[in-house]
Design an enzyme around this catalytic site. Structure first.
Site, PDB file in Angstrom:
ATOM      1  N   ASP A   8      -2.303  -0.613  20.834  1.00  0.00           N
ATOM      2  CA  ASP A   8      -1.439  -1.069  21.727  1.00  0.00           C
ATOM      3  C   ASP A   8      -0.628   0.390  22.355  1.00  0.00           C
ATOM      4  OD1 ASP A   8       1.308   0.144  20.381  1.00  0.00           O
ATOM      5  OD2 ASP A   8       1.847  -1.644  20.893  1.00  0.00           O
ATOM      6  N   CYS A  65       0.358   0.588  16.267  1.00  0.00           N
ATOM      7  CA  CYS A  65       0.558   0.107  17.129  1.00  0.00           C
ATOM      8  C   CYS A  65       1.858   1.027  16.673  1.00  0.00           C
ATOM      9  CB  CYS A  65       1.282  -1.295  17.370  1.00  0.00           C
ATOM     10  SG  CYS A  65       1.967  -2.290  15.694  1.00  0.00           S
ATOM     11  N   THR A  67       5.345   0.244  15.337  1.00  0.00           N
ATOM     12  CA  THR A  67       5.036   0.296  13.736  1.00  0.00           C
ATOM     13  C   THR A  67       4.216   0.127  12.627  1.00  0.00           C
ATOM     14  OG1 THR A  67       6.188  -2.163  13.591  1.00  0.00           O
ATOM     15  CG2 THR A  67       8.092  -0.505  14.392  1.00  0.00           C
ATOM     16  N   HIS A  98      -7.111  -3.729  -4.470  1.00  0.00           N
ATOM     17  CA  HIS A  98      -6.681  -4.559  -4.788  1.00  0.00           C
ATOM     18  C   HIS A  98      -6.884  -5.987  -4.324  1.00  0.00           C
ATOM     19  CE1 HIS A  98      -3.711  -2.598  -7.941  1.00  0.00           C
ATOM     20  NE2 HIS A  98      -5.060  -1.762  -8.444  1.00  0.00           N
ATOM     21  N   ARG A 133      -9.031 -10.383 -12.374  1.00  0.00           N
ATOM     22  CA  ARG A 133      -7.377 -10.910 -11.862  1.00  0.00           C
ATOM     23  C   ARG A 133      -7.358 -10.973  -9.864  1.00  0.00           C
ATOM     24  NH1 ARG A 133      -6.623  -6.134 -13.162  1.00  0.00           N
ATOM     25  NH2 ARG A 133      -4.898  -5.007 -12.442  1.00  0.00           N
ATOM     26  N   HIS A 134      -7.978 -10.097 -10.047  1.00  0.00           N
ATOM     27  CA  HIS A 134      -7.588  -9.663  -8.541  1.00  0.00           C
ATOM     28  C   HIS A 134      -8.652 -11.068  -7.460  1.00  0.00           C
ATOM     29  CE1 HIS A 134      -6.517  -6.126  -8.806  1.00  0.00           C
ATOM     30  NE2 HIS A 134      -7.608  -5.375  -9.117  1.00  0.00           N
TER      31      HIS A 134
HETATM   32  C1  RB5 Z   1       5.997  -1.709  21.431  1.00  0.00           C
HETATM   33  O1  RB5 Z   1       7.015  -1.276  21.719  1.00  0.00           O
HETATM   34  C2  RB5 Z   1       6.406  -2.388  19.651  1.00  0.00           C
HETATM   35  O2  RB5 Z   1       6.622  -3.012  19.816  1.00  0.00           O
HETATM   36  C3  RB5 Z   1       4.549  -2.180  19.410  1.00  0.00           C
HETATM   37  O3  RB5 Z   1       3.900  -1.200  19.478  1.00  0.00           O
HETATM   38  C4  RB5 Z   1       5.374  -2.137  17.738  1.00  0.00           C
HETATM   39  O4  RB5 Z   1       5.925  -1.488  17.370  1.00  0.00           O
HETATM   40  C5  RB5 Z   1       4.900  -4.276  17.441  1.00  0.00           C
HETATM   41  O5  RB5 Z   1       4.894  -3.886  15.879  1.00  0.00           O
END
Ligand code: RB5
Length: 153
Positions: A8, A65, A67, A98, A133-134
């Site tokens: 994104d 993205c 996070t 795994h 196991r995997h």
């Molecule tokens: C965008 O601002 C942010 O929400 C997105 O990149 C991401 O971190 C969402 O999980």
């Protein structure tokens, strides 16, 4: 290896660095965007990358993205996609070995470019370890995905 990549607006610069890095290692990378910093919706790019993986156009997918979380949640809604959020190279290696993860994600606001490169390098160099196991656990995950119950013992 053929790699599909998507991101994104929070991860445009990181994506460009990762594409160059993967190409320098000899991988064939398809960039599904976005390529602008204008605010956009990460599920669009998760969907494009997951479709490429599920249709066999790419061997693996990489999603970025802010996070790594939102885009992984969207990816994991696709039947047959196993996407792991990775903030370090050890997790990236182990999720391939795994969990047979066919997609990974990470956050451009969480890790810097050098860690990002170490993550994707560890991931593309790892291979699934198909021990009993995997395989058993992945079959259970698949059963959940298919709405089937399994013996819980
Ligand atoms: C965008 O601002 C942010 O929400 C997105 O990149 C991401 O971190 C969402 O999980």
């Amino acid at each position: 290896m053929k790699i599909a990549i998507g991101n994104d607006h929070a991860a445009v610069d990181m994506k460009l660095e990762i594409v160059s890095f993967l190409e320098s290692l000899g991988h064939e990378v398809t960039n599904f965007g976005t390529d602008t910093k204008e605010s956009c919706d990460y599920p669009i790019y998760a969907h494009k990358v997951c479709q490429a993986v599920l249709e066999g156009e790419a061997d693996r997918g990489i999603l970025i993205c802010g996070t790594g979380i939102g885009i992984s949640i969207a990816a994991n809604k696709h039947k047959g996609i196993r996407c792991a959020v990775c903030s370090d190279p050890v997790t990236a290696k182990l999720t391939r070995e795994h969990n047979n993860s066919n997609v990974i994600s990470f956050g451009a606001r969480i890790v810097g470019p050098e860690i990002g490169k170490a993550i994707v390098s560890a991931y593309v160099n790892a291979e699934f370890q198909p021990n009993e196991r995997h395989l058993r656990r992945l079959k259970m995950v698949e059963d959940i995905e298919n709405g089937l119950d399994f013996e819980n013992n």
